[in-house]
Design an enzyme around this catalytic site. Structure first.
Site, PDB file in Angstrom:
ATOM      1  N   ASP A 113      45.662   9.623  -1.283  1.00 29.15           N
ATOM      2  CA  ASP A 113      46.548  10.421  -0.181  1.00 29.15           C
ATOM      3  C   ASP A 113      47.960  10.055  -0.942  1.00 29.15           C
ATOM      4  OD1 ASP A 113      44.571  10.987   1.345  1.00 29.15           O
ATOM      5  OD2 ASP A 113      45.468   9.749   3.148  1.00 29.15           O
ATOM      6  N   HIS A 135      44.873   5.440  -1.844  1.00 31.73           N
ATOM      7  CA  HIS A 135      46.394   6.119  -1.936  1.00 31.73           C
ATOM      8  C   HIS A 135      46.793   6.045  -3.560  1.00 31.73           C
ATOM      9  CE1 HIS A 135      46.389   4.867   2.078  1.00 31.73           C
ATOM     10  NE2 HIS A 135      46.965   6.069   2.376  1.00 31.73           N
TER      11      HIS A 135
END
Length: 398
Positions: free
Chosen positions: A190, A335
């Site tokens: 992400d 992430h």
């Protein structure tokens, strides 16, 4: 004189033959019994000649009430297994071998005016109590039905349904690969793309022959277009993480749709990828959020294994949280943006090595969805769009 008389005789004989042919008896089956009637007899003539007494139907209001008794259709009939429309009954003529059934007459509705009324679809949730994806399993369509206004009775009543109302159904689902002999798992990242982490991840993925899905922010795509292109060019998957990482459940419909549209447009314009798949920031997307989405998105992707890398609790913690309890169909959350990711860069090879040693194959989210045949093909492709003729709902189903 003799010639004239002869001609007259011939004419009389021919006329008599024609009359005899046109009035000859034919055998029919009437209400299960064989009988004879004059060829070409109408149904009313058959009823009269055979002394049948079917009951006449009534005149009925649009609401189903009897307005006048005995003012409906005089009889009902079928010929050779085919029902005869009451309005076409007068055109029937009996032929040899016909199988006729005559019964009581049907009721007849009063004359009425018609309005066409639309019924708007609503949005409803379905599926599992929890799952790693939520998708649109049925697109919404407006319903249409008649409303009839009786000219005699003055009553109003619903008539024929012209098009069934089709609610929008949003289904929560845990991906379950059909082939249980395979162990499939998806890595996801992400908040990117981000320099230098995205490129480092891509290098590691290539080294181990893995594919992953990157949920990129629209504003970051515009800042790092080359990194966005590298994700796609390296065979990895690109989906939306919205445009600027707002909490979608707190946005009104206009703002939420702008988050979707701007991010999808950025992905399309920079990477040439058409997608309607997304991951909601903070994993927060509710029934009311789907209602506000306007049909712009097709599938929301969550996760089963959270690396919790945002805590920066160390490489060992990231590895264990990304791998402990792994199962086929699971999605791992990591992430590549939103802060320092050196621990992730160090942890990623260990995550891949550990799961590969356990027999797992790393696939993209779309590939994972395609492994589960219960998921519609357009949803699994990650680019489903609301079909033409559909209308997005403005209300939730009760």
């Amino acid at each position: 004189m003799t010639t004239i008389v002869g001609a007259v005789v011939v004419v009389v004989i021919v006329a008599a033959a024609v009359f005899a042919w046109n009035t000859r008896p034919v055998d029919i089956k009437l209400n299960g019994s064989t009988t004879s009637v004059k060829v070409g007899s109408s149904l009313e003539a058959i009823i009269s000649s055979k002394r049948l007494s079917p009951k006449t139907g009534d005149l009925i209001s649009v609401g189903g009430n009897v307005l006048q008794q005995g003012q409906g259709y005089k009889f009902s009939a079928s010929v050779n297994g085919q029902d005869i429309d009451p309005d076409d009954a007068a055109s029937y003529r009996a032929a040899d071998g016909d199988d006729i059934t005559i019964g009581d007459g049907a009721n007849r509705y009063e004359e009425y005016d018609v309005d066409i009324v639309e019924e708007q679809p609503k949005l409803e949730m379905g599926g599992d109590a929890w799952g790693n994806i939520t998708y649109i399993s049925q697109w919404p369509k407006v319903g249409k039905h008649e409303v009839r206004h009786g000219k005699t009775s003055g009553e109003t009543a619903d008539g024929d349904v012209l098009q069934q109302t089709q609610n929008c159904v949003v289904t929560v689902h845990q991906i379950k690969p059909d082939d249980q002999s395979k162990k499939l798992i998806a890595l996801t990242f992400d908040d990117g793309p981000a320099d230098p982490y995205t490129e480092k991840y891509l290098s590691i993925l290539e080294q181990y022959g893995c594919k992953a899905t990157f949920f990129n922010l629209g504003q970051n795509i515009e800042e790092y277009p080359d990194l966005c292109k590298k994700i796609v060019d390296s065979g990895n998957e690109l989906m939306s993480h919205t445009y600027q990482h707002q909490q979608l459940t707190k946005l009104d419909a206009t703002s939420l749709q702008a988050e979707f549209k701007n991010a999808f447009d950025s992905i399309s314009q920079v990477a040439g990828v058409e997608t309607t798949g997304f991951r909601p920031p903070y994993g927060d997307f509710k029934e009311s959020s789907w209602l506000n989405s306007g049909g712009l998105a097709s599938v929301s992707v969550l996760w089963n294994l959270d690396s919790e890398d945002w805590r920066r609790a160390g490489v060992d913690s990231i590895v264990s949280k990304s791998t402990d309890g792994a199962f086929s169909g699971a999605i791992i959350l990591m992430h590549d943006g939103g802060g320092p990711r050196e621990q992730d860069v160090e942890a990623l090879p260990q995550i891949i090595q550990k799961l590969q040693s356990e027999g797992y194959e790393f696939v993209t989210v779309s590939e994972l969805m395609k492994s589960d045949s219960s998921i519609p093909a357009d949803i699994a492709n990650g680019d489903a769009k609301m079909p033409e003729g559909c209308t997005w709902p403005t209300e939730l189903a009760s």
